[in-house]
Motif scaffolding. Structure first.
Motif, mmCIF file in Angstrom:
data_model
loop_
_atom_site.group_PDB
_atom_site.id
_atom_site.type_symbol
_atom_site.label_atom_id
_atom_site.label_comp_id
_atom_site.label_asym_id
_atom_site.label_seq_id
_atom_site.Cartn_x
_atom_site.Cartn_y
_atom_site.Cartn_z
ATOM 1 N N CYS A 1 0.839 -1.198 0.000
ATOM 2 C CA CYS A 1 0.000 0.000 0.000
ATOM 3 C C CYS A 1 0.879 1.255 0.000
ATOM 4 N N ASN A 2 0.410 2.274 -0.692
ATOM 5 C CA ASN A 2 1.053 3.597 -0.685
ATOM 6 C C ASN A 2 2.493 3.604 -1.166
ATOM 7 N N SER A 3 2.869 2.678 -2.047
ATOM 8 C CA SER A 3 4.209 2.732 -2.613
ATOM 9 C C SER A 3 4.105 2.619 -4.130
ATOM 10 N N CYS A 4 4.927 3.396 -4.801
ATOM 11 C CA CYS A 4 4.894 3.449 -6.255
ATOM 12 C C CYS A 4 5.295 2.094 -6.833
ATOM 13 N N GLN A 5 4.489 1.607 -7.741
ATOM 14 C CA GLN A 5 4.732 0.318 -8.376
ATOM 15 C C GLN A 5 5.292 0.533 -9.778
ATOM 16 N N LYS B 1 0.333 4.090 -7.316
ATOM 17 C CA LYS B 1 0.414 3.507 -5.976
ATOM 18 C C LYS B 1 -1.017 3.280 -5.522
ATOM 19 N N CYS C 1 1.964 7.951 -9.905
ATOM 20 C CA CYS C 1 3.242 8.337 -9.302
ATOM 21 C C CYS C 1 4.312 8.457 -10.375
ATOM 22 N N GLU D 1 -1.058 -4.557 -9.232
ATOM 23 C CA GLU D 1 0.313 -4.237 -9.595
ATOM 24 C C GLU D 1 0.579 -4.472 -11.075
ATOM 25 N N CYS E 1 -3.200 -3.737 -2.794
ATOM 26 C CA CYS E 1 -3.342 -3.206 -1.439
ATOM 27 C C CYS E 1 -4.721 -3.583 -0.904
#
Length: 151
Positions: free
Chosen positions: A27-31, A36, A46, A66, A80
């Motif tokens: 969660c909350n991270s650039c893929q 994100k 992002c 993702e 997420c």
């Protein structure tokens, strides 16, 4: 002796592969797909060329993944899951008149207690008490949602 080394390498490979699965769906991270996922259905772009803080929703019956096509039908594994998302919501603390009780609902406060029944936002809008409008189009949200729970 050689069998022991092969077994050791296989165990190491299996451990690395299992950790990769945990890192990819966060969660909350650039893929690698340029978004994100904030929870199962909401995401932010992002990319260096896109302004941050623009919360978007996947179409109905789709989840944020993702994969390159980041909004996929509900049967896909979300990057997420709601169980891992930060679904925290403000509570009545005696200073606020209203709080968001989900992504799409809000309720009046009486001191530190919720009063009445929750009110719903119109379709395609999210709760945003801070905006002064109760509910706003998702593209108007800057930063995180005030309450990131399903209704």
């Amino acid at each position: 002796m050689q069998n022991v080394q092969i077994l050791r390498n296989l165990c190491l490979f299996a451990a690395i592969c299992s950790m990769a699965g945990l890192v990819l769906g966060a969660c909350n991270s650039c893929q690698s797909n340029g978004v994100k996922c904030l929870n199962e259905t909401y995401f932010e772009y992002c990319s260096d060329n896109v302004e941050t803080g623009q919360v978007q929703a996947c179409p109905d019956e789709q989840v944020c993944t993702e994969y390159e096509a980041f909004c996929m039908p509900s049967g896909a594994t979300p990057a997420c899951p709601d169980s891992e998302a930060d679904g925290s919501c403000e509570s009545c603390d005696g200073t606020n008149l209203f709080v968001c009780t989900s992504r799409t609902t809000f309720q009046m406060c009486s001191g530190t207690n919720l009063t009445g029944t929750p009110s719903s936002c119109k379709a395609n809008t999210v709760c945003s008490i801070r905006s002064g409008k109760f509910c706003v189009d998702s593209c108007e949200v800057t930063g995180n949602l005030e309450c990131d729970k399903t209704a």
